[in-house]
Design an enzyme around this catalytic site. Structure first.
Site, PDB file in Angstrom:
ATOM      1  N   TYR A 116      -6.247   9.685 -10.383  1.00 22.09           N
ATOM      2  CA  TYR A 116      -7.327   9.561  -9.503  1.00 22.09           C
ATOM      3  C   TYR A 116      -8.140  11.127  -9.835  1.00 22.09           C
ATOM      4  O   TYR A 116      -9.532  11.010 -10.217  1.00 22.09           O
ATOM      5  CB  TYR A 116      -7.031   9.783  -7.943  1.00 22.09           C
TER       6      TYR A 116
ATOM      7  N   GLY B 265     -15.272  -1.531   1.496  1.00 24.23           N
ATOM      8  CA  GLY B 265     -14.327  -0.496   1.681  1.00 24.23           C
ATOM      9  C   GLY B 265     -14.515   0.530   2.765  1.00 24.23           C
ATOM     10  O   GLY B 265     -15.442   0.305   3.548  1.00 24.23           O
TER      11      GLY B 265
END
Ligand code: AKB
Length: 313
Positions: A141, A11
């Site tokens: 989130y 990532g």
């Protein structure tokens, strides 16, 4: 010498963090794991294992066999993707975190995971947001990040796991592009400035968000993990920031290098709503006082470095 296991290695943060950690602690002492395998220095320059963070047993086995003493849990869906797939986000972001915390509890590992400015919401004070304040986010989130912060605190108080974390702002880097975030425009703009001399922003004029250049973010993780535990009043997670700007300001900074650069707008309502619910600027005093956090790059020095590095790619 530390033995560090990292999830989400490929990532945006993981791929650069691993390179830096391998320089400091030795390649063999940093185990990179990810759900996929690509042609990346992270895979080629040190130990790498495939790992789905939902697989608690494999996570435990990998950490044990490697002899890890530290877990850095980076695997997560970012804000815009989480908003598009809320149930997946809950399962992956929370399930992965619980598995990483459990592995750390069982094996006695020091633990790091990032929180985010997404952990704040519309009722949070918007300017100079304090370390300890109202956290009622309105995005999935954000719900994940607040729950994660609380869970990390719980594992520290209940089980003595040495959990540490920061609330990252938007992170800007020329190495690995982010994916599915709200702050990604501040990365894309540099690529498009060099390629096309213009950029259409999905975030509206006048929308301020905190940002940080990746070298400062990596240093913050390392400094926090090396910090004297007795000095830490907070655990998960510390406000950290280097700058706060709106799209016109980043465009003005780019024009110092590319004078004809044009910025236009085509606002994405989903990501704009997320950005509107986040602070304009956050206060990093606790991080400075408790473990000496300091950012080196401001907007103009970051722009100069980003454009120079991207031009060489
Ligand atoms: C995102 O935009 O989702 C991330 C973040 C601020 O956590 N970059």
């Amino acid at each position: 010498m530390k033995k560090i296991m990292i999830t989400g290695a490929l990532g945006q943060i993981g791929s650069e963090l691993i390179t830096k950690l391998r320089e400091i602690y030795g390649a063999d002492n940093v185990l990179a794991t990810d759900i996929r395998k690509t042609d990346s220095p992270v895979v080629e320059n040190g130990p790498f294992e495939l790992l789905d963070v939902m697989d608690a047993e494999r996570m435990h086995t990998l950490a044990k066999d490697f002899g890890a003493d530290t877990m850095m849990h980076m695997a997560a869906l970012l804000s815009a993707t989480a908003e598009a797939k809320p149930l997946l986000a809950w399962n992956l972001n929370m399930g992965g975190l619980v598995n990483a915390l459990e592995t750390s509890r069982e094996l006695g590992l020091q633990f790091f995971t990032p929180s985010s400015i997404g952990a704040f919401g519309p009722s949070t004070p918007k300017k100079n947001t304090p370390q300890d304040t109202l956290q009622r986010p309105t995005t999935m989130y954000g719900v994940n990040k607040v729950s994660g912060e609380l869970l990390c605190d719980y594992y520290f108080h209940k089980f003595g796991v040495d959990t540490r974390g920061v609330r990252f702002p938007g992170l800007i880097s020329y190495v690995t592009p982010p994916g599915g975030g709200t702050t990604d425009y501040a990365v894309d703009i540099y690529y498009k400035a060099l390629a096309d001399g213009k950029y259409t922003s999905y975030i509206d004029q006048g929308t301020y968000m905190d940002m940080m250049y990746m070298p400062d973010a990596l240093q913050a993780i390392i400094d926090l993990m090396e910090a004297d535990a007795s000095k830490l009043e907070h655990r998960n997670a510390f406000n950290v920031t280097a700058m706060s700007f709106e799209p016109e300001q980043i465009a003005a900074s780019i024009r110092k290098h590319i004078p004809g650069f044009e910025l236009s707008y085509d606002v994405d309502p989903v990501r704009q709503a997320i950005a509107n619910s986040w602070p304009d600027s956050i206060d990093a005093t606790a991080a400075k006082d408790e473990w000496g956090f300091k950012a080196q790059y401001d907007l103009d020095s970051m722009t100069a470095d980003m454009l120079a590095k991207l031009a060489k790619k």
